[in-house]
Design an enzyme around this catalytic site. Structure first.
Site, short mmCIF file in Angstrom:
data_model
loop_
_atom_site.label_atom_id
_atom_site.label_comp_id
_atom_site.label_asym_id
_atom_site.label_seq_id
_atom_site.Cartn_x
_atom_site.Cartn_y
_atom_site.Cartn_z
N PHE A 375 0.81 -1.24 0.00
CA PHE A 375 0.00 0.00 0.00
C PHE A 375 0.84 1.29 0.00
O PHE A 375 2.05 1.24 0.11
CB PHE A 375 -1.10 -0.01 1.04
CG PHE A 375 -0.73 -0.01 2.51
CD1 PHE A 375 0.57 0.12 2.94
CD2 PHE A 375 -1.75 -0.11 3.45
CE1 PHE A 375 0.86 0.14 4.30
CE2 PHE A 375 -1.46 -0.09 4.81
CZ PHE A 375 -0.16 0.03 5.22
N GLU A 376 0.16 2.38 -0.20
CA GLU A 376 0.80 3.70 -0.38
C GLU A 376 1.86 3.66 -1.49
O GLU A 376 2.94 4.21 -1.36
CB GLU A 376 1.39 4.21 0.94
CG GLU A 376 0.29 4.55 1.94
CD GLU A 376 0.79 5.37 3.13
OE1 GLU A 376 1.60 6.27 2.90
OE2 GLU A 376 0.35 5.11 4.25
#
Lengths: 525, 249
Positions: A375-376
């Site tokens: 993620f990110e």
């Protein structure tokens, strides 16, 4: 705009001013009391294993976080927060992550990205309206970008936004929204024709709904849901001005440092466990630490953690010092998430059977750690970002030289010279050899960047295997430089390992040796 | 309502105590310190009363320069100001301590003066009531409930076989028993604000000791437990041992 540290490395420049940038000093005495208070709370109230088992953060823990002020860490004081800089914020997140990954992710998703659009681009009026409630945790923030058809390719999102009078109306759906189930304020990215806009959507808006909690591999106590808009209308003043896509990327660029800081907590826990294990567990009449292969694991883990800490510190100083930091934060995120995974894997290996059992923390930390690489910004995509941004200036120069070879001749000379002789870091403490090695590594990267551009020409964008190698080299160089200026006791060994890695990546360039997909295709044809 | 809370800096109850080389002091190297827990309960109740009805909370601490950290923590919890009476004396008898405190409290106006029922290091359970005597104020010890309004306080006090409910005119002195209040964690905002709060400093006099501490000894090492058997059959033997060996029956 000024070139960042990593952009400089691709051009054979080791920008010592950026590397040593001094951000405003943190108040150490206050931080000490703050962290002590936080530790008391975490030790007494936050049981990471229980939160993982139950798949939920108890309300008492969330309330405690609110009471302590953990939801307002980065919000400026005038909006009811604490106004901490990135380094102080990172230290708090590191501590929380030491006890519970899910709680750290909840706090991080709230303020590293959830309410960041407001902080970066909100008007004073918008900030006045929303930030005080965010600071107390009364409204937890969530960042809503990802959709079923728009993951790494976020620009292809389909949630629509249309203006109706003094309202904007949203339709569509988002997935994998961290804090979805508990958020009071969503920062939603939606399409208005060709434009992407960021809109603040309070949870109670009619037509807004969230799905059931997703079941996850790790960070199981954190909330992840879908988010659906069915003719959901919010006032027009909830739209954040400017290019929403750009803003979405800017948020992630600065948010990633928080994620990287979160990896330091579990990494330290695992290294401590591994050291304890290696010095107390006896087999064949000796402690594990007396075996060379075990020492090898411990040494790699120690160096990895030194690199992680130095990169987080560097990214924090760059952000707090107002310097360019997008690539450096990406480098910290990539390095830290992968090094933590390696550390978790090694620690589990050293623990033997115990490592696999839920009675011990290894397997939980390993599961929690995995998401950091996804993620990110998935690490693979971030690597391409680092490499392509890094190649921009060298590419421009080579193009100019090619189009006007005669007039460019003097600059060509200077350019070549810069790649031949990179001034080593000025280190006072007898680390001359290490500084030389770093200089060699940077030289290798700069030459590799030129060679890659020449080899692939316009096709460089698709030369992903080589781009990955360049990114690896750049990240490693950054880590080496950061470890050296941080004065880590492991600097010599770290730099030696780093140079070896950089040279290995360089040797693979263009050789297709590990481009397995291409080998397969060759066989098939 | 203006409330003064006296607090002491003590070694963390979870810390492992080592006796120093002189045999009569505690080796403080690497030792974590905290606000003595009963004092912290008194402070918490004082803060709650202030939050309910306004007023001020002042903390007073007699202790080493290092106690500044615990004082700051009290300010971070919400106390408004502090008086730090600095002292390098490691051990001081209760009456001398009470006199120093009373000297500094004389002339200050307050409605309530709170103490913990005892410190968790010296365990004298004496200071609060001694100070009350020196200041000629009424005192209620072992308070588990404390409310104040209209110039008087209503308190519950732990007694041998139950609770006493007492009404007392203010100003008065109270010592806190467990149950009075659950101390809060200092919020980060409180910690940041604590920096700006005033700490008044004074120096404790060097006085002739009434009592001298001759030696400290660690508690005897605990011997391991023993399983005497299993199930009902083990009961007679267990009872016999409890009677003859442990002498608790």
């Amino acid at each position: 705009m000024q070139d960042g540290l990593i952009a400089g490395l691709f051009q054979g420049r080791l920008n010592e001013a950026l590397l040593r940038i001094e951000a405003p000093a943190q108040d150490e005495e206050t931080m000490e009391i703050l962290l002590q208070s936080l530790d008391r709370f975490l030790n007494k109230e936050v049981d990471g294993a229980a939160i993982d088992r139950e798949g939920k953060i108890p309300q008492s823990v969330l309330d405690g976080c609110k009471q302590l002020g953990l939801f307002g860490l980065v919000i400026p004081e005038e909006y009811g927060g604490l106004g901490l800089g990135m380094r102080s914020y990172g230290r708090v997140i590191t501590r929380v992550a030491t006890h519970c990954g899910a709680t750290a992710v909840t706090l991080g998703a709230h303020q590293s990205i959830g309410l960041k659009a407001l902080l970066l681009a909100g008007t004073d009026q918008q900030k006045q309206k929303w930030l005080p409630a965010c600071a107390t945790g009364e409204r937890i923030g969530a960042y809503a970008l990802t959709e079923p058809e728009a993951g790494s390719d976020a620009g292809s999102l389909r949630t629509t936004l249309r203006v109706e009078g003094d309202q904007v109306v949203l339709d569509g759906g988002k997935i994998w929204i961290t804090n979805g189930g508990i958020a009071g304020l969503f920062t939603v990215f939606a399409r208005d024709g060709d434009e992407i806009r960021a809109v603040l959507v309070p949870r109670e808006t009619p037509g807004v709904s969230t799905g059931p909690e997703e079941h996850k591999l790790g960070i199981r106590g954190s909330s992840t849901t879908t988010l659906t808009f069915d003719n959901a209308a919010v006032p027009r003043e909830n739209v954040i001005a400017g290019d929403g896509f750009r803003l979405a990327m800017d948020i992630l660029n600065s948010g990633r440092t928080g994620l990287a800081a979160g990896t330091l907590g579990p990494a330290q826990v695992l290294l401590d466990l591994a050291r304890e294990r290696a010095t107390t567990r006896r087999q064949f009449g000796r402690t594990l630490a007396e075996f060379a292969l075990v020492r090898q694991h411990l040494a790699e883990m120690t160096l990895d953690l030194a690199g992680m800490q130095a990169l987080v510190a560097l990214a924090g100083r760059l952000i707090d010092g107002g310097a360019p930091h997008a690539l450096e934060a990406a480098a910290a995120k990539i390095y830290c998430s992968e090094a933590l995974w390696q550390i978790a894997d090694r620690a589990m290996q050293l623990a033997g059977g115990s490592g696999y059992m839920s009675e011990y923390p290894y397997e939980r930390i390993l599961r929690d750690a995995r998401i950091n690489r996804i993620f990110e910004g998935a690490n693979d995509v971030l690597r391409l970002l680092v490499a392509l941004k890094g190649l921009k200036q060298p590419g421009r120069e080579l193009k100019e030289i090619a189009s006007r070879p005669l007039t460019a001749l003097p600059r060509l000379g200077a350019r070549a010279l810069r790649r031949m002789r990179i001034a080593p870091l000025s280190l006072e403490n007898g680390q001359h050899a290490a500084a030389q090695r770093l200089s060699r590594a940077v030289k290798t990267l700069a030459r590799a960047a030129d060679a890659t551009l020449r080899r692939h020409g316009k096709g460089v964008i698709e030369a992903q295997c080589d781009l990955q190698r360049l990114a690896d080299m750049a990240i490693e160089c950054t880590a080496m430089a950061a470890v050296l200026v941080e004065g880590s006791p492991y600097a010599e060994a770290f730099v030696e390992r780093g140079l070896h890695r950089v040279e290995r990546s360089a040797a693979g360039l263009g050789a297709d040796r590990d481009d397995v997909a291409r080998l397969l295709l060759k066989d098939a044809s | 309502m203006d409330i003064i809370v006296c607090m002491k800096r003590v070694p963390d109850s979870a810390a492992r105590i080592q006796i120093g080389g002189d045999g009569r002091s505690i080796d403080s190297a690497g030792l974590e310190h905290i606000i003595s827990p009963y004092d912290e309960m008194a402070l918490e109740r004082a803060l709650q009363i202030k939050e309910e009805q306004g007023g001020t909370v002042t903390v007073v601490c007699l202790g080493a320069a290092e106690a500044a950290k615990e004082i700051r923590q009290a300010l971070a919890m919400g106390a408004d100001q502090a008086l730090h009476i600095k002292s390098d004396v490691g051990y001081r008898d209760p009456l001398t301590t009470a006199r120093i405190l009373a000297d500094h409290l004389k002339g200050r106006t307050f409605d309530m003066l709170l103490f913990g029922k005892q410190s968790i290091d010296a365990d004298n359970s004496a200071i609060g009531v001694m100070v009350a005597t020196l200041l000629d104020l009424p005192a209620v010890s072992l308070v588990t409930k404390l409310d104040a309004a209209d110039g008087k306080a209503t308190v519950e006090r732990e007694a041998e076989a139950g609770a006493e409910v007492i009404e007392v005119a203010l100003p008065a002195v109270f010592t806190a028993q467990r149950g009075l209040a659950e101390p809060r964690y200092p919020s980060i905002k409180g910690i940041m604000q604590a920096k700006k709060k005033p700490i008044e400093e004074a120096q404790a006099p060097e006085e002739a000791a009434l009592i001298t501490l001759e030696a400290l000894e660690p508690p005897p090492a605990r011997t391991g437990g023993r399983i005497v058997g299993e199930g009902v059959e083990a009961v007679p033997e267990l009872v016999r041992l409890l009677r003859s060996e442990a002498k608790v029956l």
